[in-house]
Write a protein that holds these residues in place. Structure first.
Motif, mmCIF file in Angstrom:
data_model
loop_
_atom_site.group_PDB
_atom_site.id
_atom_site.type_symbol
_atom_site.label_atom_id
_atom_site.label_comp_id
_atom_site.label_asym_id
_atom_site.label_seq_id
_atom_site.Cartn_x
_atom_site.Cartn_y
_atom_site.Cartn_z
ATOM 1 N N SER A 34 -1.830 -8.242 -1.980
ATOM 2 C CA SER A 34 -2.981 -8.672 -1.190
ATOM 3 C C SER A 34 -3.158 -7.751 0.016
ATOM 4 O O SER A 34 -2.310 -6.907 0.301
ATOM 5 C CB SER A 34 -2.813 -10.120 -0.714
ATOM 6 O OG SER A 34 -1.728 -10.214 0.192
ATOM 7 N N MET A 35 -4.269 -7.965 0.701
ATOM 8 C CA MET A 35 -4.532 -7.306 1.980
ATOM 9 C C MET A 35 -4.484 -8.389 3.050
ATOM 10 O O MET A 35 -5.068 -9.471 2.870
ATOM 11 C CB MET A 35 -5.910 -6.638 1.987
ATOM 12 C CG MET A 35 -6.027 -5.439 1.065
ATOM 13 S SD MET A 35 -4.973 -4.051 1.535
ATOM 14 C CE MET A 35 -5.737 -3.491 3.035
ATOM 15 N N VAL A 36 -3.775 -8.123 4.132
ATOM 16 C CA VAL A 36 -3.683 -9.066 5.240
ATOM 17 C C VAL A 36 -4.000 -8.341 6.544
ATOM 18 O O VAL A 36 -3.961 -7.109 6.608
ATOM 19 C CB VAL A 36 -2.289 -9.721 5.333
ATOM 20 C CG1 VAL A 36 -1.989 -10.538 4.093
ATOM 21 C CG2 VAL A 36 -1.210 -8.697 5.576
ATOM 22 N N ASP A 37 -4.302 -9.106 7.568
ATOM 23 C CA ASP A 37 -4.547 -8.549 8.888
ATOM 24 C C ASP A 37 -3.276 -8.722 9.706
ATOM 25 O O ASP A 37 -2.760 -9.829 9.828
ATOM 26 C CB ASP A 37 -5.716 -9.277 9.561
ATOM 27 C CG ASP A 37 -6.023 -8.694 10.913
ATOM 28 O OD1 ASP A 37 -6.354 -7.496 10.979
ATOM 29 O OD2 ASP A 37 -5.907 -9.438 11.911
ATOM 30 N N GLU A 38 -2.754 -7.622 10.231
ATOM 31 C CA GLU A 38 -1.556 -7.673 11.066
ATOM 32 C C GLU A 38 -1.816 -6.874 12.338
ATOM 33 O O GLU A 38 -2.108 -5.671 12.273
ATOM 34 C CB GLU A 38 -0.340 -7.107 10.321
ATOM 35 C CG GLU A 38 0.931 -7.200 11.131
ATOM 36 C CD GLU A 38 2.142 -6.705 10.371
ATOM 37 O OE1 GLU A 38 3.177 -7.372 10.467
ATOM 38 O OE2 GLU A 38 2.052 -5.676 9.687
ATOM 39 N N ALA A 39 -1.764 -7.539 13.465
ATOM 40 C CA ALA A 39 -1.998 -6.904 14.767
ATOM 41 C C ALA A 39 -3.339 -6.170 14.803
ATOM 42 O O ALA A 39 -3.447 -5.076 15.347
ATOM 43 C CB ALA A 39 -0.849 -5.964 15.122
ATOM 44 N N GLY A 40 -4.346 -6.773 14.168
ATOM 45 C CA GLY A 40 -5.685 -6.209 14.199
ATOM 46 C C GLY A 40 -5.949 -5.104 13.193
ATOM 47 O O GLY A 40 -7.026 -4.513 13.199
ATOM 48 N N SER A 41 -4.992 -4.804 12.352
ATOM 49 C CA SER A 41 -5.172 -3.745 11.355
ATOM 50 C C SER A 41 -4.921 -4.295 9.951
ATOM 51 O O SER A 41 -4.033 -5.127 9.759
ATOM 52 C CB SER A 41 -4.194 -2.597 11.599
ATOM 53 O OG SER A 41 -4.434 -2.000 12.849
ATOM 54 N N PRO A 42 -5.680 -3.798 8.963
ATOM 55 C CA PRO A 42 -5.428 -4.253 7.592
ATOM 56 C C PRO A 42 -4.126 -3.658 7.060
ATOM 57 O O PRO A 42 -3.765 -2.525 7.386
ATOM 58 C CB PRO A 42 -6.633 -3.720 6.809
ATOM 59 C CG PRO A 42 -7.160 -2.595 7.624
ATOM 60 C CD PRO A 42 -6.803 -2.876 9.049
ATOM 61 N N ARG A 43 -3.437 -4.443 6.280
ATOM 62 C CA ARG A 43 -2.170 -3.990 5.705
ATOM 63 C C ARG A 43 -2.098 -4.465 4.260
ATOM 64 O O ARG A 43 -2.370 -5.628 3.961
ATOM 65 C CB ARG A 43 -1.000 -4.578 6.488
ATOM 66 C CG ARG A 43 0.333 -4.220 5.897
ATOM 67 C CD ARG A 43 1.473 -4.797 6.674
ATOM 68 N NE ARG A 43 2.708 -4.490 5.968
ATOM 69 C CZ ARG A 43 3.891 -4.895 6.370
ATOM 70 N NH1 ARG A 43 4.033 -5.616 7.452
ATOM 71 N NH2 ARG A 43 4.953 -4.581 5.667
ATOM 72 N N LYS A 44 -1.711 -3.564 3.368
ATOM 73 C CA LYS A 44 -1.518 -3.936 1.970
ATOM 74 C C LYS A 44 -0.110 -4.502 1.818
ATOM 75 O O LYS A 44 0.866 -3.912 2.269
ATOM 76 C CB LYS A 44 -1.694 -2.734 1.046
ATOM 77 C CG LYS A 44 -1.562 -3.098 -0.415
ATOM 78 C CD LYS A 44 -1.838 -1.948 -1.342
ATOM 79 C CE LYS A 44 -1.684 -2.436 -2.776
ATOM 80 N NZ LYS A 44 -2.000 -1.406 -3.739
ATOM 81 N N VAL A 45 -0.032 -5.651 1.168
ATOM 82 C CA VAL A 45 1.248 -6.316 0.936
ATOM 83 C C VAL A 45 1.465 -6.394 -0.574
ATOM 84 O O VAL A 45 0.575 -6.812 -1.310
ATOM 85 C CB VAL A 45 1.254 -7.745 1.525
ATOM 86 C CG1 VAL A 45 2.547 -8.464 1.201
ATOM 87 C CG2 VAL A 45 1.018 -7.704 3.024
ATOM 88 N N ALA A 46 2.628 -5.980 -1.015
ATOM 89 C CA ALA A 46 2.995 -6.076 -2.429
ATOM 90 C C ALA A 46 4.467 -6.462 -2.496
ATOM 91 O O ALA A 46 5.287 -5.919 -1.752
ATOM 92 C CB ALA A 46 2.757 -4.751 -3.142
#
Length: 94
Positions: A34-46
């Motif tokens: 998925s894609m999540v928001d972390e500290a205002g930036s998008p991050r891909k999580v797998a």
């Protein structure tokens, strides 16, 4: 509180086994992306996580397609011998 809601697909599913109490048990490997928001930036999580289902839900999980994403609910616990984490599936929405 220990509750996990995870959208994932089944990577691997083992044959049904039975607990000493006679409950059906199913070991699985789940994959989440998925894609999540972390500290205002998008991050891909797998990630991949070991999972287990016990009881009546086992047959319902066996009927799922390996390619479909499903929202699983449950809780986290230590694996046997305390090495790693396992997701105990208690429900899912298809």
């Amino acid at each position: 509180m220990n509750r996990l809601v995870l959208q994932a697909q089944i990577l691997d599913i083992a044959a049904i086994r039975y607990t000493p109490a006679g409950l059906p048990a199913l070991d699985l490997m789940l994959k989440h992306e998925s894609m999540v928001d972390e500290a205002g930036s998008p991050r891909k999580v797998a990630m991949e996580i070991k999972a287990v289902a016990l009881g009546d839900i086992v047959k319902r999980i066996q009927a799922l397609s390996l390619t479909e994403k499903t929202v699983f609910t449950g809780f986290l616990s230590a694996q046997r011998q305390g090495r790693g984490t396992v997701f105990h599936i208690t429900g899912f929405a298809d």
